[in-house]
Design a protein around this motif. Structure first.
Motif, short mmCIF file in Angstrom:
data_model
loop_
_atom_site.label_atom_id
_atom_site.label_comp_id
_atom_site.label_asym_id
_atom_site.label_seq_id
_atom_site.Cartn_x
_atom_site.Cartn_y
_atom_site.Cartn_z
N PRO A 104 -44.59 -27.73 55.25
CA PRO A 104 -44.43 -29.22 54.86
C PRO A 104 -42.54 -29.64 55.20
N VAL A 105 -43.10 -30.90 56.34
CA VAL A 105 -41.58 -31.54 56.59
C VAL A 105 -42.17 -32.69 56.08
N HIS A 106 -41.37 -33.66 55.34
CA HIS A 106 -41.14 -35.13 54.77
C HIS A 106 -40.05 -35.58 55.72
N LEU A 107 -40.85 -35.98 57.03
CA LEU A 107 -39.78 -36.81 57.64
C LEU A 107 -40.47 -38.06 58.12
N ARG A 108 -41.50 -38.68 57.66
CA ARG A 108 -41.93 -39.99 58.20
C ARG A 108 -41.44 -40.96 57.40
N ASP A 109 -41.89 -40.31 55.89
CA ASP A 109 -40.87 -41.21 54.70
C ASP A 109 -39.82 -42.34 54.63
N VAL A 110 -39.01 -41.09 55.46
CA VAL A 110 -37.37 -41.86 55.10
C VAL A 110 -37.14 -42.67 56.24
N ARG A 111 -38.09 -42.73 57.55
CA ARG A 111 -38.30 -44.18 58.46
C ARG A 111 -38.97 -45.36 57.97
N LYS A 112 -40.12 -44.67 56.60
CA LYS A 112 -41.28 -45.81 56.58
C LYS A 112 -40.29 -46.57 55.50
N ALA A 169 -36.13 -45.75 45.83
CA ALA A 169 -37.09 -45.03 46.77
C ALA A 169 -36.53 -44.23 48.27
N LEU A 170 -36.08 -45.64 49.18
CA LEU A 170 -34.86 -43.90 50.31
C LEU A 170 -34.70 -43.18 49.94
N ARG A 171 -33.74 -43.10 49.28
CA ARG A 171 -32.74 -42.32 49.04
C ARG A 171 -33.16 -41.05 48.45
N SER A 172 -34.36 -41.20 47.62
CA SER A 172 -35.39 -39.56 47.34
C SER A 172 -35.88 -39.48 48.47
N ALA A 173 -36.84 -40.28 49.11
CA ALA A 173 -37.07 -39.90 50.26
C ALA A 173 -36.48 -38.99 51.08
N ARG A 174 -34.91 -39.74 51.44
CA ARG A 174 -33.53 -39.02 51.96
C ARG A 174 -33.81 -36.66 52.04
N GLY A 175 -33.54 -37.52 50.44
CA GLY A 175 -33.66 -35.84 49.75
C GLY A 175 -34.63 -35.33 50.40
N TRP A 176 -36.12 -35.52 49.73
CA TRP A 176 -37.04 -34.51 50.20
C TRP A 176 -37.00 -34.44 51.86
N SER A 177 -36.28 -35.19 53.02
CA SER A 177 -36.38 -34.56 54.26
C SER A 177 -35.35 -33.31 53.81
N PHE A 181 -28.29 -50.61 54.51
CA PHE A 181 -29.38 -51.78 54.23
C PHE A 181 -28.84 -51.98 52.49
N ALA A 182 -28.29 -50.64 51.76
CA ALA A 182 -27.77 -50.79 50.53
C ALA A 182 -26.64 -52.48 50.14
N ARG A 183 -26.18 -51.38 51.57
CA ARG A 183 -25.19 -52.67 51.62
C ARG A 183 -25.41 -54.44 51.46
N VAL A 184 -26.18 -54.55 52.08
CA VAL A 184 -27.33 -55.12 52.69
C VAL A 184 -28.17 -55.92 51.42
N THR A 185 -28.88 -55.24 50.32
CA THR A 185 -29.62 -55.31 49.58
C THR A 185 -28.40 -55.34 48.21
N GLY A 186 -27.12 -55.48 48.37
CA GLY A 186 -26.43 -55.89 47.59
C GLY A 186 -25.44 -57.26 48.19
N HIS A 187 -25.79 -57.38 49.34
CA HIS A 187 -25.07 -59.14 48.86
C HIS A 187 -26.28 -59.64 49.68
N VAL A 188 -27.89 -59.40 49.00
CA VAL A 188 -28.73 -60.45 49.01
C VAL A 188 -29.27 -60.49 47.40
N THR A 189 -28.95 -59.42 47.02
CA THR A 189 -28.56 -59.66 45.77
C THR A 189 -27.21 -60.61 45.09
N ALA A 190 -26.42 -60.48 45.15
CA ALA A 190 -25.15 -61.71 45.65
C ALA A 190 -25.69 -62.45 45.39
#
Length: 411
Positions: A190-198, A244-252, A283-292
């Motif tokens: 099992p390889v979990h690579l697509r989840d990161v990109r998605k 969710a992205l960080r979790s997918a990165r960990g699985w990858s 993109f984590a920084r981008v979402t932080g700017h959007v929240t601010a």
């Protein structure tokens, strides 16, 4: 009077039956979508199907080896262990196998000792099971600790607690663990690579949608406390997408442990299959700017707070700026899904040109607001800063111009 309860009861049963039918239809549609996804191409649904078939095959193989080939009368342990050890990654199969085997050894030994001390099945269960259930909560066992208690129950219930019987059980457990791990590692690992990109593309797209929604509200002049709260909630939900992205990165990463060399040799892991980890942080920084940004607008829309919203004309200009940044986010999502260049290579150039013009207009508005009071100036300056932060993270070339823009804004 007697008919009313009967009628109400009938209506209630009809409503319950309708809910059951609706639930059945939803489940059927969900099953149909999953089946079509398996047929159409690679994805989570197909991976689940493959893993399920591998688990079943591992259990069957363990049974054939233990019962048919070796003729062991206690062959149940081998397929049981093999079944549960076909985990989501090869690394987790190894770790879980070691934990499970250790728990089974402890359970079998404690059960044998309890039976020897008490000489009674009920007494042995009463003596061993509470201790083993408590021990199953030990963090080092993970979620495999409960196998200590279940192994003890099976050992005592069968009435065979001799050294030979315990040795047979542990041997079958080891056999099942070896077969389960081997099947998982050697048959389509099992390889979990697509989840990161998605997940990364979904984060970029949803960020663009939030920015465009905020821009639409500002342009139409529909920005009030309720709208501000709704957009703020939407930006906060982006944080869950980051998790969710960080979790997918960990699985990858875990799915490539112990298998990356073999998989690359088989060309199952092409170079660049996963976006670099720096993209996650960007993109984590981008979402932080959007929240601010949305939080600033929410504060400005609150009548009980001191900061005041800028003029409508300035907000419409700011809305144009946010809409362009939102388009850039959506273009980033398309680029990530296509694993290549943006579909519109001139988007950055056009966006940067228009953004510079809008930036100049907003600076003029900032100078005008400076004469109208500190509250409006503070809000507009904060909004302008957040927009610059967004663009700096979305367009690497924009970082070089930040110092010039900051100096211009202070003149």
């Amino acid at each position: 009077m007697r008919e009313e309860p009967r009628e109400g009861h009938t209506v209630g049963r009809a409503v319950s039956a309708a809910r059951v039918r609706d639930a059945a239809r939803r489940d059927a549609r969900s099953f149909g979508r999953a089946a079509r996804a398996v047929w159409w191409g690679p994805g989570r649904e197909r991976e689940l199907l493959v893993q399920s078939l591998k688990a079943a095959a591992a259990a069957l193989l363990a049974w054939l080896v233990a019962q048919v080939w070796l003729g062991d009368p206690m062959a149940l342990m081998a397929p049981w262990v093999a079944l549960v050890l076909v985990q989501a990654t090869v690394y987790s199969s190894l770790v879980q196998g070691a934990r499970q085997f250790t728990a089974m050894c402890i359970g079998a030994l404690v059960a044998s000792g309890a039976q020897a001390v008490t000489g009674d099945t009920t007494g042995a269960l009463a003596l061993s099971v509470p201790v083993l259930v408590l021990l199953s909560n030990w963090p080092r066992f993970g979620d495999q600790g409960i196998y200590a208690a279940t192994t003890a129950v099976f050992t005592i219930a069968t009435g065979t607690v001799s050294a030979v019987a315990v040795g047979h059980r542990l041997g079958q457990a080891a056999l099942g663990a070896v077969i389960g791990v081997a099947v998982n590692a050697l048959v389509l690992p099992p390889v979990h690579l697509r989840d990161v990109r998605k997940n990364l593309a979904a984060l970029a797209r949803e960020t663009g949608e939030v920015l465009r929604a905020v821009a639409g509200d500002l342009r139409e002049g529909e920005w009030d406390a309720q709208t501000a709260a709704r957009r703020l909630d939407a930006s906060v939900r982006l944080g869950r997408r980051v998790e969710a992205l960080r979790s997918a990165r960990g699985w990858s990463k875990e799915s490539l442990r112990l298998t990356s060399g073999v998989l690359r040799a088989l060309h199952r892991v092409p170079a660049g299959a996963v976006p670099p980890e720096e993209e996650d942080e960007r993109f984590a920084r981008v979402t932080g700017h959007v929240t601010a940004l949305t939080r600033t607008l929410a504060v400005a829309a609150d009548e009980d707070r001191t900061p005041a919203a800028p003029d409508a004309e300035v907000l419409r200009c700011y809305a144009e700026l946010l809409e362009l940044i939102g388009d850039t986010c959506r273009a980033e999502a398309d680029r990530l899904l296509d694993a290549g260049a943006r579909t519109d290579p001139l988007l950055d150039e056009r966006t940067d040109r228009v953004m510079r013009d809008l930036h100049t207009r907003l600076q003029d508005g900032l100078r005008e607001h400076a004469g109208q009071g500190a509250a409006r100036t503070t809000v507009l300056g904060t909004l302008l800063l957040q927009a610059e932060n967004l663009w700096a993270d979305l367009d690497p070339g924009a970082r070089d111009d930040d110092d010039h823009r900051a100096r211009d804004a202070c003149r």
